[in-house]
Design an enzyme around this catalytic site. Structure first.
Site, PDB file in Angstrom:
ATOM      1  N   ARG A 224       0.844  -1.188   0.000  1.00  0.00           N
ATOM      2  CA  ARG A 224       0.000   0.000   0.000  1.00  0.00           C
ATOM      3  C   ARG A 224       0.881   1.240   0.000  1.00  0.00           C
ATOM      4  O   ARG A 224       1.957   1.257   0.603  1.00  0.00           O
ATOM      5  CB  ARG A 224      -0.901   0.030   1.236  1.00  0.00           C
ATOM      6  CG  ARG A 224      -2.054  -0.961   1.188  1.00  0.00           C
ATOM      7  CD  ARG A 224      -3.092  -0.597   0.110  1.00  0.00           C
ATOM      8  NE  ARG A 224      -4.225  -1.497   0.117  1.00  0.00           N
ATOM      9  CZ  ARG A 224      -4.333  -2.588  -0.662  1.00  0.00           C
ATOM     10  NH1 ARG A 224      -3.377  -2.892  -1.518  1.00  0.00           N
ATOM     11  NH2 ARG A 224      -5.421  -3.342  -0.596  1.00  0.00           N
ATOM     12  N   HIS A 272      -0.987   0.258  -9.651  1.00  0.00           N
ATOM     13  CA  HIS A 272      -1.661  -0.699  -8.754  1.00  0.00           C
ATOM     14  C   HIS A 272      -2.183  -1.921  -9.526  1.00  0.00           C
ATOM     15  O   HIS A 272      -3.380  -2.216  -9.516  1.00  0.00           O
ATOM     16  CB  HIS A 272      -2.803  -0.021  -7.989  1.00  0.00           C
ATOM     17  CG  HIS A 272      -3.189  -0.758  -6.736  1.00  0.00           C
ATOM     18  ND1 HIS A 272      -3.608  -0.144  -5.595  1.00  0.00           N
ATOM     19  CD2 HIS A 272      -3.219  -2.089  -6.458  1.00  0.00           C
ATOM     20  CE1 HIS A 272      -3.891  -1.058  -4.663  1.00  0.00           C
ATOM     21  NE2 HIS A 272      -3.670  -2.256  -5.176  1.00  0.00           N
TER      22      HIS A 272
END
Ligand code: NAP
Ligand code: GLV
Length: 309
Positions: A224, A272
């Site tokens: 993250r 991502h």
């Protein structure tokens, strides 16, 4: 039983609804429509759902997350404490995470970017042979993703260590437990982060941590964005403490057009995509768990809210 599907990221939600319905013919599966909630749903399959889901579906007992990380789901306002949260366990992501890490590990350890520059100059110049012992990999997190990543690196004979809360074993990797972070960092040159984002891990990728790595270190962050103190990465690159980084996740996604990471040649940016949950594997996993619950059996992947993962 009624099961609803709600994902802000899926461009074709109907494909997921159809696959879930096919796998669970004894139940009624439908795409959740904020404008027409039935109030009857008992289970939900979600990725980044609207908070209205919890307001309008008071009978929910289980929420299945389409991703491994639940950091965006846990703080959603209005989600009752007694709902059981279930995360995706692999769902096809672990092998993708491993290939992502291998790509950048091989690229940096074999100097492949340098060869690309030499090719641009039509220059035939062999660089020094690889010394694998000089490229020790350290994987933060030894769960579903971390274990697969570590094993993939070990299969190519890189020296590999994992660091996790419990110090759980991973074949082919040296294991470091929570209180051995310093020793883990001191032997690591390529640092791979696959920790969940929690109060304990937020901001863990900081200058203080980078300073403990072996010289000329490299960072791969596929967990993250909020794990990383972005200004510390830029400072450590500038100081020559780190040689580069591959980043798949960012504090702000999409990464803003003006962000320094886009324009730094030492940083590789991907949007991502390191590991995407695959429809058929994910649907099968969720359907198996829903059927197990129907038989009164326990299931794996239940999120421990006190640990935040
Ligand atoms: P997991 O199976 O729950 O594994 C988490 C690992 O982190 C465990 O080994 C755990 O230790 C360790 N850990 C947690 N908190 C820690 C702490 N404070 N200190 C040290 N170790 C700690 O999770 P996973 O399925 O591997 O997924 C990990 C993360 O990857 C997800 O949360 C998500 O953020 C990220 N992810 C990203 C992508 C992408 O496309 N970029 C795709 C999938 C997942 P224990 O073993 O002791 O519990
Ligand atoms: C993706 O980022 C996931 O958590 O599965």
């Amino acid at each position: 039983m009624e099961i609803v599907f709600s994902s802000r990221h899926e461009s074709e939600p109907q494909a997921w609804v159809n696959a879930l319905q096919q796998a669970l013919p004894e139940h009624q599966v439908r795409a959740w429509d904020e404008g027409r909630p039935s109030g009857q749903a008992q289970m939900a399959v979600v990725w980044a759902p609207p908070t209205a889901l919890f307001q309008h579906e008071p009978r929910l007992t289980h929420v299945f997350n389409l991703g491994a990380g639940v950091d965006a789901l846990l703080p959603l306002p209005g989600m009752p404490d007694d709902i059981t949260l279930v995360r995706m366990e692999d769902g096809g992501m672990a092998v993708q995470m491993a290939e992502y890490v291998l790509h950048y590990l091989v690229r940096v350890s074999r100097d492949l970017d340098r060869y690309a520059e030499l090719q641009a100059q039509a220059c035939w110049r062999p660089l020094p042979d690889i010394d694998r012992d000089a490229w020790s990999v350290g994987v933060m997190g030894a769960g579903v993703m971390g274990a697969r990543v570590a094993q993939a690196c070990a299969a190519l004979d890189y020296p590999v260590a994992v660091w996790s809360r419990s110090g759980r074993p991973v074949p082919g990797a040296q294991v470091y437990a929570a209180d051995q972070l310093d020793q883990f960092l001191a032997r690591t040159r390529v640092l791979v982060n696959v920790l969940p984002l929690t109060d304990q891990t937020q901001g863990i990728l900081s200058q203080a941590l980078f300073d403990q790595l072996l010289p000329d270190a490299y960072l791969i962050n596929i967990a993250r964005g909020a794990h990383l103190v972005e200004s510390d990465l830029l400072a450590s690159l500038q100081a020559g403490r780190l040689r580069g980084a591959a980043l798949d996740v960012f504090a702000q996604e999409p990464l803003p057009a003006h962000h320094a990471f886009w324009h730094d040649r030492r940083i590789h940016v991907t949007p991502h995509v390191a590991g995407a949950s695959l429809l058929s594997l994910s649907v099968q996993q969720i359907a198996d768990k829903i059927q197990a619950l129907g038989r009164g059996e326990a299931i794996t992947g239940v999120v421990d809210r006190s640990r935040q993962y």
